[in-house]
Design a protein around this motif. Structure first.
Motif, PDB file in Angstrom:
ATOM      1  N   LEU A  14     -10.884  -6.088 -15.634  1.00 14.16           N
ATOM      2  CA  LEU A  14     -10.349  -4.820 -15.149  1.00 14.16           C
ATOM      3  C   LEU A  14      -9.603  -5.151 -13.860  1.00 14.16           C
ATOM      4  CD1 LEU A  14     -10.123  -1.694 -15.209  1.00 14.16           C
ATOM      5  CD2 LEU A  14     -12.141  -1.651 -13.750  1.00 14.16           C
ATOM      6  N   ILE A  15      -8.306  -4.905 -13.860  1.00 11.71           N
ATOM      7  CA  ILE A  15      -7.483  -5.202 -12.692  1.00 11.71           C
ATOM      8  C   ILE A  15      -7.120  -3.894 -12.004  1.00 11.71           C
ATOM      9  CG2 ILE A  15      -5.327  -6.218 -11.865  1.00 11.71           C
ATOM     10  CD1 ILE A  15      -5.426  -8.071 -14.341  1.00 11.71           C
ATOM     11  N   ILE A  16      -7.475  -3.817 -10.720  1.00 12.37           N
ATOM     12  CA  ILE A  16      -7.155  -2.650  -9.898  1.00 12.37           C
ATOM     13  C   ILE A  16      -6.195  -3.110  -8.809  1.00 12.37           C
ATOM     14  CG2 ILE A  16      -8.072  -0.868  -8.361  1.00 12.37           C
ATOM     15  CD1 ILE A  16     -10.805  -1.293  -9.758  1.00 12.37           C
ATOM     16  N   SER A  17      -5.054  -2.449  -8.687  1.00 10.35           N
ATOM     17  CA  SER A  17      -4.093  -2.840  -7.652  1.00 10.35           C
ATOM     18  C   SER A  17      -3.794  -1.639  -6.751  1.00 10.35           C
ATOM     19  CB  SER A  17      -2.815  -3.394  -8.265  1.00 10.35           C
ATOM     20  OG  SER A  17      -2.209  -2.438  -9.110  1.00 10.35           O
ATOM     21  N   ILE A  18      -3.612  -1.945  -5.480  1.00  8.94           N
ATOM     22  CA  ILE A  18      -3.352  -0.930  -4.463  1.00  8.94           C
ATOM     23  C   ILE A  18      -1.962  -1.188  -3.882  1.00  8.94           C
ATOM     24  CG2 ILE A  18      -4.159   0.129  -2.316  1.00  8.94           C
ATOM     25  CD1 ILE A  18      -6.344   0.166  -4.442  1.00  8.94           C
ATOM     26  N   ASP A  19      -1.127  -0.166  -3.876  1.00  8.63           N
ATOM     27  CA  ASP A  19       0.205  -0.277  -3.285  1.00  8.63           C
ATOM     28  C   ASP A  19       0.197   0.237  -1.855  1.00  8.63           C
ATOM     29  OD1 ASP A  19       1.195  -1.235  -5.668  1.00  8.63           O
ATOM     30  OD2 ASP A  19       1.993   0.692  -6.320  1.00  8.63           O
ATOM     31  N   TYR A  44     -13.947  -7.938 -12.533  1.00 11.11           N
ATOM     32  CA  TYR A  44     -13.152  -6.966 -11.797  1.00 11.11           C
ATOM     33  C   TYR A  44     -12.272  -7.723 -10.821  1.00 11.11           C
ATOM     34  CZ  TYR A  44     -16.268  -3.210 -13.361  1.00 11.11           C
ATOM     35  OH  TYR A  44     -16.983  -2.306 -14.112  1.00 11.11           O
ATOM     36  N   ILE A  45     -10.980  -7.426 -10.856  1.00 15.75           N
ATOM     37  CA  ILE A  45     -10.037  -8.059  -9.938  1.00 15.75           C
ATOM     38  C   ILE A  45      -9.371  -6.959  -9.122  1.00 15.75           C
ATOM     39  CG2 ILE A  45      -7.912  -9.401  -9.736  1.00 15.75           C
ATOM     40  CD1 ILE A  45      -8.764 -10.810 -12.349  1.00 15.75           C
ATOM     41  N   LEU A  46      -9.517  -7.057  -7.813  1.00 12.21           N
ATOM     42  CA  LEU A  46      -8.866  -6.124  -6.896  1.00 12.21           C
ATOM     43  C   LEU A  46      -7.637  -6.831  -6.338  1.00 12.21           C
ATOM     44  CD1 LEU A  46      -8.805  -3.428  -5.429  1.00 12.21           C
ATOM     45  CD2 LEU A  46     -10.368  -4.395  -3.729  1.00 12.21           C
ATOM     46  N   ASP A  47      -6.480  -6.443  -6.832  1.00 15.10           N
ATOM     47  CA  ASP A  47      -5.217  -7.083  -6.445  1.00 15.10           C
ATOM     48  C   ASP A  47      -4.650  -6.368  -5.217  1.00 15.10           C
ATOM     49  OD1 ASP A  47      -2.712  -8.177  -6.192  1.00 15.10           O
ATOM     50  OD2 ASP A  47      -2.052  -7.703  -8.225  1.00 15.10           O
ATOM     51  N   LEU A  48      -4.662  -7.077  -4.093  1.00 15.92           N
ATOM     52  CA  LEU A  48      -4.161  -6.507  -2.844  1.00 15.92           C
ATOM     53  C   LEU A  48      -2.844  -7.146  -2.411  1.00 15.92           C
ATOM     54  CD1 LEU A  48      -7.520  -6.183  -0.841  1.00 15.92           C
ATOM     55  CD2 LEU A  48      -6.353  -4.461  -2.236  1.00 15.92           C
ATOM     56  N   SER A  49      -2.117  -7.698  -3.351  1.00 15.83           N
ATOM     57  CA  SER A  49      -0.866  -8.392  -3.018  1.00 15.83           C
ATOM     58  C   SER A  49       0.204  -7.446  -2.474  1.00 15.83           C
ATOM     59  CB  SER A  49      -0.328  -9.145  -4.234  1.00 15.83           C
ATOM     60  OG  SER A  49      -0.066  -8.253  -5.304  1.00 15.83           O
ATOM     61  N   ILE A  78     -11.328 -10.447  -5.017  1.00 16.70           N
ATOM     62  CA  ILE A  78     -10.178  -9.871  -4.332  1.00 16.70           C
ATOM     63  C   ILE A  78      -9.073 -10.909  -4.414  1.00 16.70           C
ATOM     64  CG2 ILE A  78      -9.240  -9.091  -2.129  1.00 16.70           C
ATOM     65  CD1 ILE A  78     -12.016  -8.071  -1.414  1.00 16.70           C
ATOM     66  N   GLN A  79      -7.929 -10.481  -4.913  1.00 19.92           N
ATOM     67  CA  GLN A  79      -6.867 -11.432  -5.206  1.00 19.92           C
ATOM     68  C   GLN A  79      -5.610 -11.146  -4.383  1.00 19.92           C
ATOM     69  OE1 GLN A  79      -5.379 -11.446  -9.353  1.00 19.92           O
ATOM     70  NE2 GLN A  79      -6.425 -13.400  -9.450  1.00 19.92           N
ATOM     71  N   ASN A  80      -5.020 -12.210  -3.878  1.00 15.18           N
ATOM     72  CA  ASN A  80      -3.715 -12.183  -3.205  1.00 15.18           C
ATOM     73  C   ASN A  80      -3.587 -11.215  -2.032  1.00 15.18           C
ATOM     74  OD1 ASN A  80      -2.685 -14.070  -5.096  1.00 15.18           O
ATOM     75  ND2 ASN A  80      -2.299 -12.403  -6.532  1.00 15.18           N
ATOM     76  N   PRO A  81      -4.567 -11.147  -1.129  1.00 13.88           N
ATOM     77  CA  PRO A  81      -4.378 -10.240   0.011  1.00 13.88           C
ATOM     78  C   PRO A  81      -3.254 -10.746   0.922  1.00 13.88           C
ATOM     79  CG  PRO A  81      -6.320 -11.605   0.365  1.00 13.88           C
ATOM     80  CD  PRO A  81      -5.829 -11.895  -1.028  1.00 13.88           C
ATOM     81  N   SER A  86      -5.867 -10.001   4.748  1.00  6.80           N
ATOM     82  CA  SER A  86      -6.760 -11.159   4.737  1.00  6.80           C
ATOM     83  C   SER A  86      -7.518 -11.287   6.060  1.00  6.80           C
ATOM     84  CB  SER A  86      -5.953 -12.428   4.450  1.00  6.80           C
ATOM     85  OG  SER A  86      -6.800 -13.524   4.289  1.00  6.80           O
ATOM     86  N   LYS A  87      -6.833 -11.035   7.164  1.00  7.11           N
ATOM     87  CA  LYS A  87      -7.484 -11.087   8.476  1.00  7.11           C
ATOM     88  C   LYS A  87      -8.560 -10.013   8.616  1.00  7.11           C
ATOM     89  CE  LYS A  87      -3.663 -13.254  10.875  1.00  7.11           C
ATOM     90  NZ  LYS A  87      -2.520 -13.090  11.757  1.00  7.11           N
TER      91      LYS A  87
END
Length: 101
Positions: A14-19, A44-49, A78-81, A86-87
């Motif tokens: 399940l991929i969740i991404s936030i814009d 679960y992948i939270l994509d924060l790219s 959590i992927q690609n912050p 990331s900080k």
């Protein structure tokens, strides 16, 4: 500000991404993305790219997601912050609680 989610049954993810901004205004939308998913062993992948801003309420929402994930014996990554996000995650020591890639 939007939250997108997609369930990939072939890869068991399940991929969740936030814009843009991840703050309290997305609370209900974020919760709706995962609360009905009750599949065990899901990744679960939270994509924060695409997330450029995140506040303390977003950290709390991630912890609520983590609780849900653990209830169904699943994993959270959590992927690609971005550097800024990331900080924030590093200061909050989230790397001790979940995988951040």
């Amino acid at each position: 500000m939007t939250v997108n989610s997609s369930l990939h049954s072939d890869s068991n993810q399940l991929i969740i991404s936030i814009d843009e901004r991840f703050d309290f205004s997305l609370h209900q939308q974020f919760r709706d993305c995962y609360s009905q998913v009750q599949q065990k062993g899901l990744e679960y992948i939270l994509d924060l790219s695409k997330t450029k801003y995140m506040d303390s309420s977003a950290l709390g929402m991630i912890l609520l997601l983590k609780d849900h994930v653990e209830m169904y014996a699943s994993t959270l990554t959590i992927q690609n912050p971005s550097d800024t996000v990331s900080k924030i995650l590093e200061i909050a020591q989230f790397h001790r609680l979940m995988t951040i890639k």
